[in-house]
Design a protein around this motif. Structure first.
Motif, PDB file in Angstrom:
ATOM      1  N   LEU A  43     -36.670  62.364  42.950  1.00  0.00           N
ATOM      2  CA  LEU A  43     -37.259  61.250  42.161  1.00  0.00           C
ATOM      3  C   LEU A  43     -36.934  59.873  43.167  1.00  0.00           C
ATOM      4  N   GLY A  44     -37.394  59.353  43.483  1.00  0.00           N
ATOM      5  CA  GLY A  44     -37.129  58.365  44.374  1.00  0.00           C
ATOM      6  C   GLY A  44     -37.640  56.373  43.707  1.00  0.00           C
ATOM      7  N   MET A  45     -37.186  55.974  43.752  1.00  0.00           N
ATOM      8  CA  MET A  45     -36.897  54.316  43.122  1.00  0.00           C
ATOM      9  C   MET A  45     -37.536  53.670  44.189  1.00  0.00           C
ATOM     10  N   PHE A  46     -38.049  52.196  43.986  1.00  0.00           N
ATOM     11  CA  PHE A  46     -37.987  50.966  44.647  1.00  0.00           C
ATOM     12  C   PHE A  46     -36.569  50.458  44.362  1.00  0.00           C
ATOM     13  N   ASN A  47     -35.660  50.490  44.946  1.00  0.00           N
ATOM     14  CA  ASN A  47     -34.391  50.135  44.305  1.00  0.00           C
ATOM     15  C   ASN A  47     -33.931  47.921  45.055  1.00  0.00           C
ATOM     16  N   ASN A  48     -35.683  47.903  45.343  1.00  0.00           N
ATOM     17  CA  ASN A  48     -35.409  46.692  46.246  1.00  0.00           C
ATOM     18  C   ASN A  48     -36.548  46.040  45.709  1.00  0.00           C
ATOM     19  N   ARG A  49     -36.839  45.879  44.299  1.00  0.00           N
ATOM     20  CA  ARG A  49     -37.263  45.184  42.670  1.00  0.00           C
ATOM     21  C   ARG A  49     -37.356  45.775  41.791  1.00  0.00           C
ATOM     22  N   PRO A  50     -37.734  44.905  40.666  1.00  0.00           N
ATOM     23  CA  PRO A  50     -38.065  44.734  39.431  1.00  0.00           C
ATOM     24  C   PRO A  50     -38.590  45.936  39.247  1.00  0.00           C
ATOM     25  N   ALA A  99     -30.499  55.583  33.964  1.00  0.00           N
ATOM     26  CA  ALA A  99     -31.647  55.581  32.519  1.00  0.00           C
ATOM     27  C   ALA A  99     -32.340  56.516  33.072  1.00  0.00           C
ATOM     28  N   VAL A 100     -32.708  56.976  33.896  1.00  0.00           N
ATOM     29  CA  VAL A 100     -33.522  57.783  34.464  1.00  0.00           C
ATOM     30  C   VAL A 100     -32.857  58.955  34.685  1.00  0.00           C
ATOM     31  N   CYS A 101     -32.006  59.005  35.369  1.00  0.00           N
ATOM     32  CA  CYS A 101     -31.891  59.713  36.151  1.00  0.00           C
ATOM     33  C   CYS A 101     -30.665  60.765  35.155  1.00  0.00           C
ATOM     34  N   MET A 102     -30.841  59.277  33.162  1.00  0.00           N
ATOM     35  CA  MET A 102     -29.538  60.350  32.345  1.00  0.00           C
ATOM     36  C   MET A 102     -30.834  61.431  31.511  1.00  0.00           C
ATOM     37  N   LEU A 128     -30.006  76.198  41.628  1.00  0.00           N
ATOM     38  CA  LEU A 128     -31.222  75.331  41.913  1.00  0.00           C
ATOM     39  C   LEU A 128     -31.320  73.440  42.383  1.00  0.00           C
ATOM     40  N   ALA A 129     -30.931  73.486  40.518  1.00  0.00           N
ATOM     41  CA  ALA A 129     -31.005  71.795  40.933  1.00  0.00           C
ATOM     42  C   ALA A 129     -29.664  71.203  41.171  1.00  0.00           C
ATOM     43  N   ALA A 130     -29.952  70.139  42.129  1.00  0.00           N
ATOM     44  CA  ALA A 130     -28.913  69.192  42.766  1.00  0.00           C
ATOM     45  C   ALA A 130     -28.129  68.305  41.929  1.00  0.00           C
ATOM     46  N   ASN A 131     -27.118  68.851  42.156  1.00  0.00           N
ATOM     47  CA  ASN A 131     -25.810  67.880  42.078  1.00  0.00           C
ATOM     48  C   ASN A 131     -25.368  66.433  42.824  1.00  0.00           C
ATOM     49  N   SER A 132     -25.813  66.571  43.856  1.00  0.00           N
ATOM     50  CA  SER A 132     -25.572  65.413  45.114  1.00  0.00           C
ATOM     51  C   SER A 132     -27.281  65.655  45.936  1.00  0.00           C
ATOM     52  N   ILE A 133     -26.886  64.333  47.104  1.00  0.00           N
ATOM     53  CA  ILE A 133     -27.829  64.813  48.225  1.00  0.00           C
ATOM     54  C   ILE A 133     -27.627  65.501  49.548  1.00  0.00           C
ATOM     55  N   LEU A 134     -26.479  66.479  49.557  1.00  0.00           N
ATOM     56  CA  LEU A 134     -26.297  67.607  50.536  1.00  0.00           C
ATOM     57  C   LEU A 134     -26.529  68.980  49.405  1.00  0.00           C
ATOM     58  N   PRO A 135     -27.781  69.218  49.938  1.00  0.00           N
ATOM     59  CA  PRO A 135     -27.376  71.116  50.200  1.00  0.00           C
ATOM     60  C   PRO A 135     -26.692  71.493  50.261  1.00  0.00           C
ATOM     61  N   PRO A 136     -26.176  72.777  49.298  1.00  0.00           N
ATOM     62  CA  PRO A 136     -24.843  73.639  48.945  1.00  0.00           C
ATOM     63  C   PRO A 136     -24.415  74.420  50.922  1.00  0.00           C
ATOM     64  N   LEU A 147     -23.594  58.124  43.773  1.00  0.00           N
ATOM     65  CA  LEU A 147     -24.105  59.102  42.601  1.00  0.00           C
ATOM     66  C   LEU A 147     -24.025  57.863  41.711  1.00  0.00           C
ATOM     67  N   GLN A 148     -22.982  56.791  41.343  1.00  0.00           N
ATOM     68  CA  GLN A 148     -22.854  55.900  41.364  1.00  0.00           C
ATOM     69  C   GLN A 148     -24.338  54.899  40.542  1.00  0.00           C
ATOM     70  N   GLU A 149     -24.214  55.025  41.795  1.00  0.00           N
ATOM     71  CA  GLU A 149     -25.687  53.384  42.109  1.00  0.00           C
ATOM     72  C   GLU A 149     -26.391  54.632  41.510  1.00  0.00           C
ATOM     73  N   THR A 150     -27.177  55.603  42.246  1.00  0.00           N
ATOM     74  CA  THR A 150     -28.098  55.693  41.973  1.00  0.00           C
ATOM     75  C   THR A 150     -29.560  55.578  42.611  1.00  0.00           C
ATOM     76  N   PRO A 151     -29.472  55.581  43.536  1.00  0.00           N
ATOM     77  CA  PRO A 151     -30.907  54.935  44.060  1.00  0.00           C
ATOM     78  C   PRO A 151     -31.829  55.819  44.351  1.00  0.00           C
ATOM     79  N   LEU A 152     -32.136  57.064  43.998  1.00  0.00           N
ATOM     80  CA  LEU A 152     -32.551  58.385  43.819  1.00  0.00           C
ATOM     81  C   LEU A 152     -31.822  58.865  42.809  1.00  0.00           C
ATOM     82  N   VAL A 153     -32.816  60.178  42.207  1.00  0.00           N
ATOM     83  CA  VAL A 153     -32.580  61.331  41.389  1.00  0.00           C
ATOM     84  C   VAL A 153     -32.494  62.589  42.576  1.00  0.00           C
TER      85      VAL A 153
END
Length: 525
Positions: free
Chosen positions: A284-291, A301-304, A321-329, A484-490
């Motif tokens: 799930l992507g979010m546009f980080n460059n605007r409100p 909050a979205v990630c939670m 298969l739930a993702a815990n980070s960006i890299l597949p296993p 993961l701290q900044e959560t640019p994507l879920v």
């Protein structure tokens, strides 16, 4: 319904008597075959997509790659069930201290299917045909695989040197890709010219014997330098999803591409299903460059609020298969201890209040209609699941769904606030995920969230130039911690590759590309 039954009946008849059809047409035989058209087919593989080109430089779908992996080889290859590299047509290699010069020592006594000899000239030819000025527009992967190559230098008959413009550690995995990287016969390319895509000649364990009705037939290469194949002939028949299951259950095919959801319909007395995590990611992507998503706490909050295990269960019937980070296993740098923000809807609502949204948030989510490798149910269906999950956190979602090409145009113009998308690994290197999806330099081509972080950029760049894989792994771990701290994507889920295999077919391995390997396969009577 009647038409569908007729189609299935025709498929079964075609597969059962394919050997008879071939036997009646012995006159057609591409030069690639040493042994001639077989009188019967030992194994029929029901694949998901049509096979249009068997030139590695032009092929662009997974079914084509599954045929190519048997005909062609690269200088290196992936170890079984791994993304680690091992020798193939090269017996060894060295990298210069500055990381720009790669010298490969070629295996001697290797022959192409047309009986010409593998040497440094053949390797140089195979690479340079995919570089300007020789590169054709339909050579899809050439720029990706060899774009960093400045020149190719022959040291002697069995030694070849690649000179890169800059240090680039993922280059080695590029050379193991089943698409653009394999080595072709120069003599065959020159002989067949524009028809090489239908007359492929490599060094692999199988050679093309026949190709009609969209079904390539391969026969074992008797002069193969490695272990000789035990299965003597394989036909690759492209058929629909429903028909693949029917053909497997009836025994008309011995192996078939399946979806995980077809597991329950499989005739378990005749066949079993082999599944493994794929080198792909849904997110799930979010546009980080605007409100509102220029605030990392809103993104958290979205990630939670997102339940990734429920999504993986919905898509694949497998919460693991739930993702815990960006890299597949399967990839270097994957770490099962990494974890995204969680806590559920209540914690998400509380966090939104601290961000100035006491009554929650209204967002527009854009998505696509069709199924994707990382999302077999389709984008519209997945958006409905996410909308329901976010609603519990007072995040009210309006979904806009488009056909695939219109969706990509909407992404480019940054329509809405968030989007569903994913990535399928090209070379099975972590750089292909982290750089592609998160590096500042990849905005707006593939970094569609417009995420920027100078420290993440530094870590990705350092890992690109570092050849020690243990050091690369540490660099990627630190980069993922920041991400993961900044959560640019879920990160939602990893993909899955599944094969249906009849009970008496043994020894088939599924590599991280989702390609079955037949070199150790045999049919038990």
């Amino acid at each position: 319904m009647r038409n569908k039954l007729y189609q299935i009946a025709f498929l079964l008849l075609f597969l059962s008597f394919f050997s008879v059809v071939i036997n009646h047409n012995k006159g057609y035989l591409p030069a690639a075959s040493e042994k001639g058209v077989p009188k019967q087919i030992d194994l029929t593989y029901a694949v998901a997509e049509p096979v249009k080109s068997l030139d590695p430089a032009e092929a662009n779908n997974l079914s084509e790659a599954k045929v190519l992996a048997n005909i062609f080889e690269g200088l290196v290859r992936f170890k079984p069930d791994s993304t680690e590299i091992e020798p193939c047509l090269a017996t060894g290699w060295e990298v210069s201290p500055d990381g720009r010069h790669w010298t490969f020592h070629l295996r001697q006594g290797v022959y192409f299917h047309d009986s010409t000899t593998l040497n440094a000239e053949a390797v140089k030819f195979s690479v340079e045909r995919q570089l300007p000025p020789q590169k054709k527009d339909n050579m899809t992967y050439g720029s990706f695989v060899f774009g960093m190559v400045e020149s190719v230098e022959i040291i002697d008959d069995y030694t070849i040197k690649f000179n890169l413009r800059t240090p680039y550690a993922p280059f080695l995995r590029n050379l193991a890709m089943p698409w653009a990287a394999p080595v072709v016969s120069p003599a065959a390319v020159k002989k067949f010219g524009g028809d090489f895509a239908k007359n492929p000649v490599g060094t692999g364990p199988y050679a093309l014997a026949d190709w009609r009705d969209d079904t390539p037939v391969l026969v074992a290469n008797g002069r193969y330098w490695g272990r000789k194949p035990r299965i003597q002939s394989i036909a690759f028949a492209p058929v629909s999803e429903e028909q693949r299951l029917t053909s497997l259950n009836s025994g008309a095919s011995g192996i078939a591409d399946l979806a995980a959801r077809q597991r329950e319909s499989l005739n378990k007395e005749k066949a079993s299903i082999l599944c493994r995590p794929a080198a792909s990611l849904g997110y799930l992507g979010m546009f980080n460059n605007r409100p509102p998503f220029n605030n990392p706490r809103v993104r958290r909050a979205v990630c939670m609020a997102v339940d990734r295990k429920a999504i993986a269960e919905e898509l694949f019937g497998d919460p693991s298969l739930a993702a815990n980070s960006i890299l597949p296993p399967t990839l270097l740098g994957y770490n099962k201890e990494l974890a995204p923000y969680s806590g559920g809807a209540q914690m998400a609502r509380s966090l939104l209040k601290t961000c100035g949204y006491p009554d929650g948030l209204n967002i527009t989510l854009i998505t696509y209609h069709s199924a994707r490798p990382y999302n077999p149910v389709g984008g519209t269906e997945l958006a409905a699941v996410i909308k329901k999950q976010l609603a519990e956190a007072n995040i009210r979602v309006t979904v806009k769904s488009y056909p695939w090409h219109e969706f990509k145009s909407a992404l480019r113009r940054q329509e809405g606030d968030a989007f569903l998308f994913g990535w399928v690994g090209d070379n099975l290197d972590p750089d292909n995920f982290l750089y592609t999806l998160l590096a500042s330099d990849a905005i707006p081509q593939t970094n569609l969230s417009y995420y920027k972080n100078s420290e993440v950029d530094r870590l990705i760049s350092a890992a690109q130039q570092e050849h020690d894989e243990k050091i690369r792994q540490r660099l990627y771990y630190h980069a993922q911690q920041i991400v993961l701290q900044e959560t640019p994507l879920v990160f939602l889920n990893y993909g899955q590759d599944c094969l249906g295999v009849v009970k008496n077919l043994k020894g088939v391995e599924l590599n991280p590309f989702g390609i079955p390997l037949f070199i150790d396969a045999y049919i038990k009577n």
